[in-house]
Design a protein around this motif. Structure first.
Motif, PDB file in Angstrom:
ATOM      1  N   SER A   2       0.810  -1.215   0.000  1.00  0.00           N
ATOM      2  CA  SER A   2       0.000   0.000   0.000  1.00  0.00           C
ATOM      3  C   SER A   2       0.849   1.273   0.000  1.00  0.00           C
ATOM      4  CB  SER A   2      -0.953   0.016   1.194  1.00  0.00           C
ATOM      5  OG  SER A   2      -0.245  -0.185   2.381  1.00  0.00           O
ATOM      6  N   ARG A   6      -0.675   5.886  -4.914  1.00  0.00           N
ATOM      7  CA  ARG A   6      -0.789   7.339  -4.936  1.00  0.00           C
ATOM      8  C   ARG A   6      -2.044   7.702  -5.723  1.00  0.00           C
ATOM      9  NH1 ARG A   6       0.856   9.009  -9.983  1.00  0.00           N
ATOM     10  NH2 ARG A   6       1.709   7.282 -11.172  1.00  0.00           N
ATOM     11  N   VAL A   7      -2.553   8.910  -5.440  1.00  0.00           N
ATOM     12  CA  VAL A   7      -3.754   9.396  -6.106  1.00  0.00           C
ATOM     13  C   VAL A   7      -3.415  10.703  -6.801  1.00  0.00           C
ATOM     14  CG1 VAL A   7      -6.103  10.287  -5.751  1.00  0.00           C
ATOM     15  CG2 VAL A   7      -5.304   8.312  -4.436  1.00  0.00           C
ATOM     16  N   ALA A  51      -6.375   6.416  -8.596  1.00  0.00           N
ATOM     17  CA  ALA A  51      -5.391   5.848  -7.677  1.00  0.00           C
ATOM     18  C   ALA A  51      -4.538   4.872  -8.481  1.00  0.00           C
ATOM     19  CB  ALA A  51      -6.088   5.110  -6.538  1.00  0.00           C
ATOM     20  N   LYS A  82      -6.836   0.692   1.925  1.00  0.00           N
ATOM     21  CA  LYS A  82      -7.066   2.126   2.154  1.00  0.00           C
ATOM     22  C   LYS A  82      -7.018   2.950   0.872  1.00  0.00           C
ATOM     23  CE  LYS A  82      -6.935   2.075   6.854  1.00  0.00           C
ATOM     24  NZ  LYS A  82      -8.057   1.219   7.251  1.00  0.00           N
ATOM     25  N   ASP A  85      -9.923   5.332   0.964  1.00  0.00           N
ATOM     26  CA  ASP A  85      -9.626   6.460   1.863  1.00  0.00           C
ATOM     27  C   ASP A  85      -8.836   7.524   1.118  1.00  0.00           C
ATOM     28  OD1 ASP A  85     -10.195   4.241   3.759  1.00  0.00           O
ATOM     29  OD2 ASP A  85      -9.671   5.756   5.241  1.00  0.00           O
ATOM     30  N   GLN A  86      -7.797   7.093   0.397  1.00  0.00           N
ATOM     31  CA  GLN A  86      -6.942   8.050  -0.304  1.00  0.00           C
ATOM     32  C   GLN A  86      -7.726   8.775  -1.394  1.00  0.00           C
ATOM     33  OE1 GLN A  86      -2.852   6.959  -1.333  1.00  0.00           O
ATOM     34  NE2 GLN A  86      -3.035   5.169  -0.010  1.00  0.00           N
ATOM     35  N   ARG A  89     -10.072  11.265   0.399  1.00  0.00           N
ATOM     36  CA  ARG A  89      -9.339  12.412   0.946  1.00  0.00           C
ATOM     37  C   ARG A  89      -8.959  13.384  -0.169  1.00  0.00           C
ATOM     38  NH1 ARG A  89      -8.894  10.858   6.117  1.00  0.00           N
ATOM     39  NH2 ARG A  89      -8.435   8.667   6.429  1.00  0.00           N
ATOM     40  N   ALA A  90      -8.549  12.842  -1.313  1.00  0.00           N
ATOM     41  CA  ALA A  90      -8.199  13.695  -2.462  1.00  0.00           C
ATOM     42  C   ALA A  90      -9.419  14.479  -2.926  1.00  0.00           C
ATOM     43  CB  ALA A  90      -7.638  12.846  -3.596  1.00  0.00           C
TER      44      ALA A  90
END
Length: 142
Positions: A2, A6-7, A51, A82, A85-86, A89-90
């Protein structure tokens, strides 16, 4: 694994193949959402997010100009890492950057706890969308 995820903001035209591949796998193939409900005119207006693990796109989300976040999808083999989640959040950060103080989404009922962890609250009763039980959720930024 993980740590390599990256996003980034995606481009609907340039990244179209990746965006379509992921959403087709998750919504159309897995969840049997009809293609005519999956693809809409709002995709052109939306800010899209991808992502990646290395160079391979594994998840997507979109933010509409009114603060609606949607089409959050992660390929099956990358769930539980996650990635969602990423992506969320972005999308939230981008909404706040655009001064969209209220973020809205329509969540599948099983995903309510996931969105609650990100600060969303249930704002409706249950209803069916594309044959699946959903609720509306809202998040207010300070």
């Amino acid at each position: 694994m993980s740590s390599k995820i990256r996003v980034r903001v995606a481009n609907w035209q340039k990244d179209n193949a990746d965006l379509r591949r992921i959403r087709e796998a998750v919504f159309i193939a897995e969840q049997a959402v009809p293609p005519e409900l999956e693809w809409d005119a709002e995709d052109v207006e939306a800010v899209h997010f991808l992502a990646f693990e290395g160079d391979y796109a594994i998840g997507t989300a979109r933010l509409l100009p009114d603060g609606h976040i949607g089409r959050v999808s992660v390929l099956k083999d990358w769930r539980g890492l996650k990635v969602g989640d990423q992506l969320m959040r972005a999308a939230i950060e981008e909404a706040e950057r655009r001064n969209l103080k209220r973020q809205l989404l329509t969540a599948q009922v099983y995903a309510i706890p996931f969105y609650e962890r990100l600060g969303f609250k249930v704002a409706s009763g249950e209803f069916l969308e594309a044959g699946l039980p959903h609720v509306d959720m809202v998040r207010e930024s300070d």
